[in-house]
Design a protein around this motif. Sequence first.
Motif, PDB file in Angstrom:
ATOM      1  N   LYS A 111       0.827  -1.201   0.000  1.00 59.70           N
ATOM      2  CA  LYS A 111       0.000   0.000   0.000  1.00 59.70           C
ATOM      3  C   LYS A 111       0.865   1.256   0.000  1.00 59.70           C
ATOM      4  N   ALA A 112       1.969   1.228   0.723  1.00 64.92           N
ATOM      5  CA  ALA A 112       2.883   2.377   0.734  1.00 64.92           C
ATOM      6  C   ALA A 112       3.446   2.626  -0.659  1.00 64.92           C
ATOM      7  N   ARG A 113       3.791   1.561  -1.390  1.00 65.54           N
ATOM      8  CA  ARG A 113       4.270   1.733  -2.765  1.00 65.54           C
ATOM      9  C   ARG A 113       3.184   2.367  -3.616  1.00 65.54           C
ATOM     10  N   ALA A 114       1.954   1.883  -3.475  1.00 65.75           N
ATOM     11  CA  ALA A 114       0.847   2.412  -4.272  1.00 65.75           C
ATOM     12  C   ALA A 114       0.567   3.872  -3.927  1.00 65.75           C
ATOM     13  N   ASP A 115       0.682   4.228  -2.665  1.00 66.38           N
ATOM     14  CA  ASP A 115       0.436   5.614  -2.245  1.00 66.38           C
ATOM     15  C   ASP A 115       1.526   6.556  -2.737  1.00 66.38           C
ATOM     16  N   GLN A 116       2.767   6.115  -2.745  1.00 67.36           N
ATOM     17  CA  GLN A 116       3.893   6.994  -3.026  1.00 67.36           C
ATOM     18  C   GLN A 116       4.295   7.060  -4.498  1.00 67.36           C
ATOM     19  N   PHE A 117       3.955   6.074  -5.286  1.00 68.98           N
ATOM     20  CA  PHE A 117       4.455   6.027  -6.658  1.00 68.98           C
ATOM     21  C   PHE A 117       3.998   7.197  -7.525  1.00 68.98           C
ATOM     22  N   LYS A 127      -3.809   3.021  -6.354  1.00 67.66           N
ATOM     23  CA  LYS A 127      -3.790   3.739  -5.074  1.00 67.66           C
ATOM     24  C   LYS A 127      -5.180   3.764  -4.448  1.00 67.66           C
ATOM     25  N   ARG A 128      -6.195   4.090  -5.234  1.00 68.42           N
ATOM     26  CA  ARG A 128      -7.566   4.138  -4.711  1.00 68.42           C
ATOM     27  C   ARG A 128      -8.016   2.793  -4.161  1.00 68.42           C
ATOM     28  N   PHE A 129      -7.822   1.756  -4.964  1.00 69.33           N
ATOM     29  CA  PHE A 129      -8.260   0.439  -4.516  1.00 69.33           C
ATOM     30  C   PHE A 129      -7.379  -0.084  -3.383  1.00 69.33           C
ATOM     31  N   GLY A 130      -6.108   0.281  -3.377  1.00 70.87           N
ATOM     32  CA  GLY A 130      -5.234  -0.100  -2.267  1.00 70.87           C
ATOM     33  C   GLY A 130      -5.699   0.509  -0.965  1.00 70.87           C
ATOM     34  N   GLN A 131      -6.131   1.762  -1.013  1.00 66.56           N
ATOM     35  CA  GLN A 131      -6.638   2.403   0.196  1.00 66.56           C
ATOM     36  C   GLN A 131      -7.896   1.711   0.695  1.00 66.56           C
ATOM     37  N   ALA A 132      -8.728   1.237  -0.223  1.00 62.91           N
ATOM     38  CA  ALA A 132      -9.971   0.582   0.165  1.00 62.91           C
ATOM     39  C   ALA A 132      -9.749  -0.856   0.631  1.00 62.91           C
ATOM     40  N   TYR A 133      -8.936  -1.615  -0.082  1.00 65.49           N
ATOM     41  CA  TYR A 133      -8.790  -3.042   0.194  1.00 65.49           C
ATOM     42  C   TYR A 133      -7.603  -3.386   1.085  1.00 65.49           C
ATOM     43  N   LEU A 134      -6.614  -2.524   1.159  1.00 67.76           N
ATOM     44  CA  LEU A 134      -5.404  -2.854   1.918  1.00 67.76           C
ATOM     45  C   LEU A 134      -5.193  -1.940   3.112  1.00 67.76           C
ATOM     46  N   GLY A 135      -6.078  -0.978   3.321  1.00 68.27           N
ATOM     47  CA  GLY A 135      -5.928  -0.026   4.409  1.00 68.27           C
ATOM     48  C   GLY A 135      -6.208  -0.642   5.762  1.00 68.27           C
ATOM     49  N   ALA A 136      -6.060   0.152   6.812  1.00 68.11           N
ATOM     50  CA  ALA A 136      -6.227  -0.319   8.188  1.00 68.11           C
ATOM     51  C   ALA A 136      -7.631  -0.844   8.437  1.00 68.11           C
TER      52      ALA A 136
END
Length: 158
Positions: A49-55, A131-140
């Motif tokens: 998720k950090a990679r997806a947020d920062q890329f 990034k959007r889907f990572g925040q939804a599916y991989l977030g806290a």
Amino acid sequence: MSPAPRTRAQRLAEAALTRIRAVAADWPADGQSRPSAGSSAGFSRAQYKARADQFPVLVMQAGLAQALGFLRAKAGDAGGGDNAYRRYLNDLAVVVGASDGEALQQQAIAAPLPAYRQLTRQVLDAAGWLKRFGQAYLGASADAGNGAPTAQEAPWTP
């Protein structure tokens, strides 16, 4: 009557959602990392998720070719197993339509300026969906459940 043609954004979103769901299924939700193939260390959803947020920010600051080169350098050699950098790079490449991260980087390096700018836009669009889907599916909040977002956070599905 045949279904309406899908837009590029719809195709990118569908491909990104497929990749993020695979990450959510492959990597544990409890914050523990799973061992990667061929190594004793594993990587967590949070690292992916950090990679997806920062890329996307990295692309805007350094340019596409340099951002892809950074991911490839951090991913290590091809025989080093699975890690968050390699997984994200390969997922991004598949969403864009390349075979893998190396092919995507070679395409960016060899492209003339107009094609490079177009490829940058496509990669940024794909990275935005990841990034959007990572925040939804991989977030806290997704980690607390079964990897899917709650009803209040339900993402768009194609």
